[in-house]
Design a protein around this motif. Sequence first.
Motif, PDB file in Angstrom:
ATOM      1  N   ILE A  35       0.840  -1.196   0.000  1.00 21.35           N
ATOM      2  CA  ILE A  35       0.000   0.000   0.000  1.00 21.35           C
ATOM      3  C   ILE A  35       0.877   1.249   0.000  1.00 21.35           C
ATOM      4  CG2 ILE A  35      -1.820   1.255   1.223  1.00 21.35           C
ATOM      5  CD1 ILE A  35      -2.606  -1.464   2.500  1.00 21.35           C
ATOM      6  N   ALA A  36       0.611   2.148  -0.927  1.00 21.77           N
ATOM      7  CA  ALA A  36       1.338   3.416  -1.012  1.00 21.77           C
ATOM      8  C   ALA A  36       0.497   4.518  -0.373  1.00 21.77           C
ATOM      9  CB  ALA A  36       1.636   3.753  -2.468  1.00 21.77           C
ATOM     10  N   VAL A  37       1.153   5.443   0.310  1.00 18.81           N
ATOM     11  CA  VAL A  37       0.487   6.555   0.986  1.00 18.81           C
ATOM     12  C   VAL A  37       1.000   7.871   0.401  1.00 18.81           C
ATOM     13  CG1 VAL A  37       0.158   7.748   3.186  1.00 18.81           C
ATOM     14  CG2 VAL A  37       0.142   5.239   3.115  1.00 18.81           C
ATOM     15  N   LEU A  38       0.066   8.688  -0.064  1.00 15.50           N
ATOM     16  CA  LEU A  38       0.396   9.994  -0.631  1.00 15.50           C
ATOM     17  C   LEU A  38      -0.273  11.084   0.193  1.00 15.50           C
ATOM     18  CD1 LEU A  38       1.677  11.695  -2.904  1.00 15.50           C
ATOM     19  CD2 LEU A  38      -0.503  11.460  -4.135  1.00 15.50           C
ATOM     20  N   THR A  39       0.524  11.982   0.736  1.00 17.98           N
ATOM     21  CA  THR A  39      -0.006  13.151   1.436  1.00 17.98           C
ATOM     22  C   THR A  39      -0.003  14.320   0.471  1.00 17.98           C
ATOM     23  OG1 THR A  39       0.798  12.359   3.566  1.00 17.98           O
ATOM     24  CG2 THR A  39       0.325  14.720   3.385  1.00 17.98           C
ATOM     25  N   VAL A  40      -1.154  14.961   0.348  1.00 16.84           N
ATOM     26  CA  VAL A  40      -1.301  16.122  -0.524  1.00 16.84           C
ATOM     27  C   VAL A  40      -1.332  17.350   0.376  1.00 16.84           C
ATOM     28  CG1 VAL A  40      -2.730  17.258  -2.242  1.00 16.84           C
ATOM     29  CG2 VAL A  40      -2.558  14.748  -2.221  1.00 16.84           C
ATOM     30  N   HIS A  61       0.323  -5.221   6.555  1.00 11.70           N
ATOM     31  CA  HIS A  61       0.571  -4.848   5.167  1.00 11.70           C
ATOM     32  C   HIS A  61       1.950  -4.207   5.047  1.00 11.70           C
ATOM     33  CE1 HIS A  61      -3.535  -5.778   4.123  1.00 11.70           C
ATOM     34  NE2 HIS A  61      -3.979  -4.998   5.099  1.00 11.70           N
ATOM     35  N   HIS A  62       2.390  -4.005   3.815  1.00 17.64           N
ATOM     36  CA  HIS A  62       3.688  -3.388   3.540  1.00 17.64           C
ATOM     37  C   HIS A  62       3.482  -1.970   3.027  1.00 17.64           C
ATOM     38  CE1 HIS A  62       5.340  -7.383   3.943  1.00 17.64           C
ATOM     39  NE2 HIS A  62       4.506  -7.813   3.010  1.00 17.64           N
ATOM     40  N   LEU A  63       4.250  -1.037   3.556  1.00 21.32           N
ATOM     41  CA  LEU A  63       4.235   0.335   3.043  1.00 21.32           C
ATOM     42  C   LEU A  63       5.087   0.324   1.774  1.00 21.32           C
ATOM     43  CD1 LEU A  63       3.390   3.292   3.399  1.00 21.32           C
ATOM     44  CD2 LEU A  63       5.476   3.619   4.751  1.00 21.32           C
ATOM     45  N   ALA A  64       4.432   0.341   0.625  1.00 27.48           N
ATOM     46  CA  ALA A  64       5.120   0.234  -0.663  1.00 27.48           C
ATOM     47  C   ALA A  64       5.855   1.510  -1.026  1.00 27.48           C
ATOM     48  CB  ALA A  64       4.121  -0.120  -1.768  1.00 27.48           C
ATOM     49  N   ALA A  65       5.286   2.649  -0.638  1.00 30.79           N
ATOM     50  CA  ALA A  65       5.880   3.951  -0.937  1.00 30.79           C
ATOM     51  C   ALA A  65       5.154   4.991  -0.105  1.00 30.79           C
ATOM     52  CB  ALA A  65       5.739   4.290  -2.420  1.00 30.79           C
ATOM     53  N   ARG A  66       5.838   6.084   0.136  1.00 27.60           N
ATOM     54  CA  ARG A  66       5.214   7.198   0.843  1.00 27.60           C
ATOM     55  C   ARG A  66       5.835   8.481   0.322  1.00 27.60           C
ATOM     56  NH1 ARG A  66       5.229   8.578   7.296  1.00 27.60           N
ATOM     57  NH2 ARG A  66       4.086  10.537   7.104  1.00 27.60           N
ATOM     58  N   GLU A  67       4.952   9.391  -0.108  1.00 31.86           N
ATOM     59  CA  GLU A  67       5.424  10.665  -0.636  1.00 31.86           C
ATOM     60  C   GLU A  67       4.502  11.781  -0.198  1.00 31.86           C
ATOM     61  OE1 GLU A  67       6.406  10.896  -4.804  1.00 31.86           O
ATOM     62  OE2 GLU A  67       7.031   8.791  -4.857  1.00 31.86           O
ATOM     63  N   ILE A 127      -3.588   2.439  -3.096  1.00 31.99           N
ATOM     64  CA  ILE A 127      -3.067   3.782  -2.837  1.00 31.99           C
ATOM     65  C   ILE A 127      -4.047   4.471  -1.904  1.00 31.99           C
ATOM     66  CG2 ILE A 127      -2.536   6.040  -3.853  1.00 31.99           C
ATOM     67  CD1 ILE A 127      -2.088   4.461  -6.552  1.00 31.99           C
ATOM     68  N   ILE A 128      -3.501   5.094  -0.860  1.00 29.82           N
ATOM     69  CA  ILE A 128      -4.331   5.911   0.028  1.00 29.82           C
ATOM     70  C   ILE A 128      -3.753   7.312   0.013  1.00 29.82           C
ATOM     71  CG2 ILE A 128      -5.288   6.222   2.336  1.00 29.82           C
ATOM     72  CD1 ILE A 128      -4.660   3.255   2.887  1.00 29.82           C
ATOM     73  N   THR A 129      -4.590   8.293  -0.345  1.00 26.63           N
ATOM     74  CA  THR A 129      -4.151   9.679  -0.276  1.00 26.63           C
ATOM     75  C   THR A 129      -4.801  10.336   0.930  1.00 26.63           C
ATOM     76  OG1 THR A 129      -5.906  10.739  -1.588  1.00 26.63           O
ATOM     77  CG2 THR A 129      -4.064   9.744  -2.806  1.00 26.63           C
TER      78      THR A 129
END
Length: 187
Positions: A15-20, A44-50, A75-77
């Motif tokens: 799961i990727a996490v995107l902060t806007v 779960h695995h944090l696939a990416a975070r930006e 993806i969770i934003t």
Amino acid sequence: MSSIDESKQFVPLNIAVLTVSDTRSLADDKSGTTLADRLSAAGHHLAAREIVTDDVEAIRAVVRRWIADEGVDAIITTGGTGFTGRDVTPEAIEPLFEKRMDGFSIAFHMLSHAKIGTSTVQSRATAGVAGATFIFCLPGSPGACKDAWDGILNAQLDYRTRPCNFVEIMPRLDEHLRRPKAQGASA
């Protein structure tokens, strides 16, 4: 009510996490940290975070990259779902959806209403599927991220949840793409 089928094995997702946000950094990103901590604690695995600014093209660029990445299942934003001039997350991401997930928004607002009352109408939380990747767009508050994870996503991203969950349908989302997402899950 949903329940966990203990006879099934947990299937960890990437799961990727995107902060806007125009103002956050990783050091003070409480909402992104809330999501990263919760998904990791669930197995779960944090696939990416930006973190990306409130800019339609910048948001789309990251989300498109993650949709194309076979190592990202969901993806969770967080952030950019309000009504101010800079809140553009739904405008950036909804055009990418192949299918909208209207029930997510309804469930989120029901949970949110129980906590913050009518103020929930100030969120445009949304979700959908693109390229066999689930995408969930949450408000920028840690409380909203906690509520969405604890009240919806934790169960729906757990293969053992009955009567149904998102993980069990992931192999069928991939039929037209032939991508091996959610290895170990069977429909």
